[in-house]
Design a protein around this motif. Structure first.
Motif, short mmCIF file in Angstrom:
data_model
loop_
_atom_site.label_atom_id
_atom_site.label_comp_id
_atom_site.label_asym_id
_atom_site.label_seq_id
_atom_site.Cartn_x
_atom_site.Cartn_y
_atom_site.Cartn_z
N UNK A 40 -88.61 -1.11 -93.06
CA UNK A 40 -89.79 -0.50 -92.44
C UNK A 40 -90.71 -1.54 -91.79
N UNK A 41 -90.94 -2.65 -92.48
CA UNK A 41 -91.82 -3.69 -91.92
C UNK A 41 -91.24 -4.28 -90.64
N UNK A 42 -89.93 -4.52 -90.65
CA UNK A 42 -89.26 -5.07 -89.46
C UNK A 42 -89.34 -4.08 -88.30
N UNK A 43 -89.05 -2.83 -88.56
CA UNK A 43 -89.08 -1.81 -87.50
C UNK A 43 -90.49 -1.66 -86.94
N UNK A 44 -91.48 -1.66 -87.82
CA UNK A 44 -92.88 -1.54 -87.39
C UNK A 44 -93.26 -2.73 -86.49
N UNK A 45 -92.85 -3.92 -86.85
CA UNK A 45 -93.17 -5.09 -86.03
C UNK A 45 -92.42 -5.04 -84.70
N UNK A 46 -91.21 -4.51 -84.68
CA UNK A 46 -90.46 -4.37 -83.43
C UNK A 46 -91.11 -3.35 -82.50
N UNK A 47 -91.67 -2.29 -83.07
CA UNK A 47 -92.38 -1.29 -82.26
C UNK A 47 -93.58 -1.95 -81.58
N UNK A 48 -94.36 -2.72 -82.34
CA UNK A 48 -95.53 -3.40 -81.77
C UNK A 48 -95.12 -4.42 -80.71
N UNK A 49 -94.05 -5.17 -80.96
CA UNK A 49 -93.57 -6.16 -80.00
C UNK A 49 -93.11 -5.50 -78.70
N UNK A 50 -92.42 -4.37 -78.83
CA UNK A 50 -91.95 -3.66 -77.64
C UNK A 50 -93.13 -3.14 -76.82
N UNK A 51 -94.15 -2.60 -77.50
CA UNK A 51 -95.34 -2.12 -76.80
C UNK A 51 -96.03 -3.26 -76.06
N UNK A 52 -96.16 -4.39 -76.73
CA UNK A 52 -96.81 -5.54 -76.10
C UNK A 52 -96.05 -6.03 -74.88
N UNK A 53 -94.72 -6.01 -74.93
CA UNK A 53 -93.91 -6.42 -73.78
C UNK A 53 -94.10 -5.45 -72.62
N UNK A 54 -94.09 -4.16 -72.90
CA UNK A 54 -94.30 -3.16 -71.85
C UNK A 54 -95.68 -3.33 -71.23
#
Length: 87
Positions: A40-54
């Motif tokens: 869950x922590x990894x997936x949550x951080x990947x969601x934030x990273x993807x948003x920041x890239x977009x």
């Protein structure tokens, strides 16, 4: 007339702002059972990273943010308009 104005802006996510994709939606997309919580922590951080890239690529903000603009107006010949909010 030319103005010698320098400015700097800083945007930080508002407290309580939610990501555009929830953890449950991401887990459903990758076909991971909601009962599996080890990543869950990894997936949550990947969601934030993807948003920041977009946001970086598009110049758009996908979540609500507080924006601070610092204005250096050495000539004193510029008036700032009043702040208008959409609420």
């Amino acid at each position: 007339m030319a103005y010698n104005v320098q400015y700097e802006t800083k945007a930080t996510p508002k407290v309580g702002a939610t990501e555009p994709v929830s953890l449950a939606e991401a887990k459903k997309q990758i076909r991971l059972a909601s009962s599996q919580t080890g990543d869950d922590d990894l997936i949550t951080s990947l969601i934030a990273a993807a948003r920041q890239m977009v946001e970086s690529w598009t110049g758009l903000s996908l979540i609500e943010k507080d924006v601070v603009c610092l204005l250096c107006n050495p000539c004193g010949n510029i008036e700032m308009p009043p702040i208008v909010t959409g609420k």
